[in-house]
Design a protein around this motif. Structure first.
Motif, PDB file in Angstrom:
ATOM      1  N   MET A  68      15.115  51.082 -15.792  1.00 53.94           N
ATOM      2  CA  MET A  68      15.081  50.851 -14.370  1.00 53.94           C
ATOM      3  C   MET A  68      13.660  51.025 -13.825  1.00 53.94           C
ATOM      4  SD  MET A  68      17.108  50.061 -11.988  1.00 53.94           S
ATOM      5  CE  MET A  68      17.429  50.194 -10.286  1.00 53.94           C
ATOM      6  N   ASN A  69      12.978  52.096 -14.284  1.00 55.26           N
ATOM      7  CA  ASN A  69      11.606  52.315 -13.810  1.00 55.26           C
ATOM      8  C   ASN A  69      10.669  51.186 -14.215  1.00 55.26           C
ATOM      9  OD1 ASN A  69      11.940  54.650 -12.367  1.00 55.26           O
ATOM     10  ND2 ASN A  69      11.315  56.010 -14.018  1.00 55.26           N
ATOM     11  N   LEU A  70      10.828  50.651 -15.428  1.00 58.33           N
ATOM     12  CA  LEU A  70       9.972  49.543 -15.853  1.00 58.33           C
ATOM     13  C   LEU A  70      10.127  48.350 -14.926  1.00 58.33           C
ATOM     14  CD1 LEU A  70      10.460  49.626 -19.726  1.00 58.33           C
ATOM     15  CD2 LEU A  70       8.393  50.216 -18.465  1.00 58.33           C
ATOM     16  N   CYS A  71      11.346  48.049 -14.545  1.00 55.23           N
ATOM     17  CA  CYS A  71      11.609  46.911 -13.660  1.00 55.23           C
ATOM     18  C   CYS A  71      11.078  47.179 -12.251  1.00 55.23           C
ATOM     19  CB  CYS A  71      13.102  46.598 -13.618  1.00 55.23           C
ATOM     20  SG  CYS A  71      13.747  46.039 -15.210  1.00 55.23           S
ATOM     21  N   THR A  72      11.229  48.405 -11.780  1.00 54.28           N
ATOM     22  CA  THR A  72      10.707  48.760 -10.454  1.00 54.28           C
ATOM     23  C   THR A  72       9.184  48.664 -10.439  1.00 54.28           C
ATOM     24  OG1 THR A  72      12.574  50.225 -10.063  1.00 54.28           O
ATOM     25  CG2 THR A  72      10.634  50.585  -8.701  1.00 54.28           C
ATOM     26  N   ASN A  73       8.541  49.175 -11.486  1.00 58.97           N
ATOM     27  CA  ASN A  73       7.082  49.082 -11.566  1.00 58.97           C
ATOM     28  C   ASN A  73       6.620  47.633 -11.617  1.00 58.97           C
ATOM     29  OD1 ASN A  73       7.032  51.850 -11.596  1.00 58.97           O
ATOM     30  ND2 ASN A  73       6.611  52.027 -13.774  1.00 58.97           N
ATOM     31  N   HIS A  92       6.728  46.104  -8.157  1.00 50.63           N
ATOM     32  CA  HIS A  92       5.595  46.505  -7.318  1.00 50.63           C
ATOM     33  C   HIS A  92       4.302  45.822  -7.758  1.00 50.63           C
ATOM     34  CE1 HIS A  92       7.742  49.291  -4.819  1.00 50.63           C
ATOM     35  NE2 HIS A  92       8.257  49.880  -5.887  1.00 50.63           N
TER      36      HIS A  92
END
Length: 54
Positions: free
Chosen positions: A1-6, A9
């Protein structure tokens, strides 16, 4: 999830492509993992990336 959020951005202002791929794979034997089935998750984007100096 964090990879996709980063990735979101990193591409928020200019747009781009986010690719998430899941596939069956055989890990390198030097990893000494137990026998079994494994999958690989690959996440890539066309965002600006992280500067080399960081």
């Amino acid at each position: 999830m964090n990879l996709c959020t980063n990735a979101f951005h990193a591409m928020e202002d200019t747009g781009g492509m986010l690719t998430v791929k899941l596939e069956k794979c055989e890990p390198d034997s030097d990893l000494n993992l137990p026998d079994g089935e494994y999958c690989c998750v690959t996440v890539s984007d066309t965002g600006v990336g992280i500067p080399n100096e960081l």
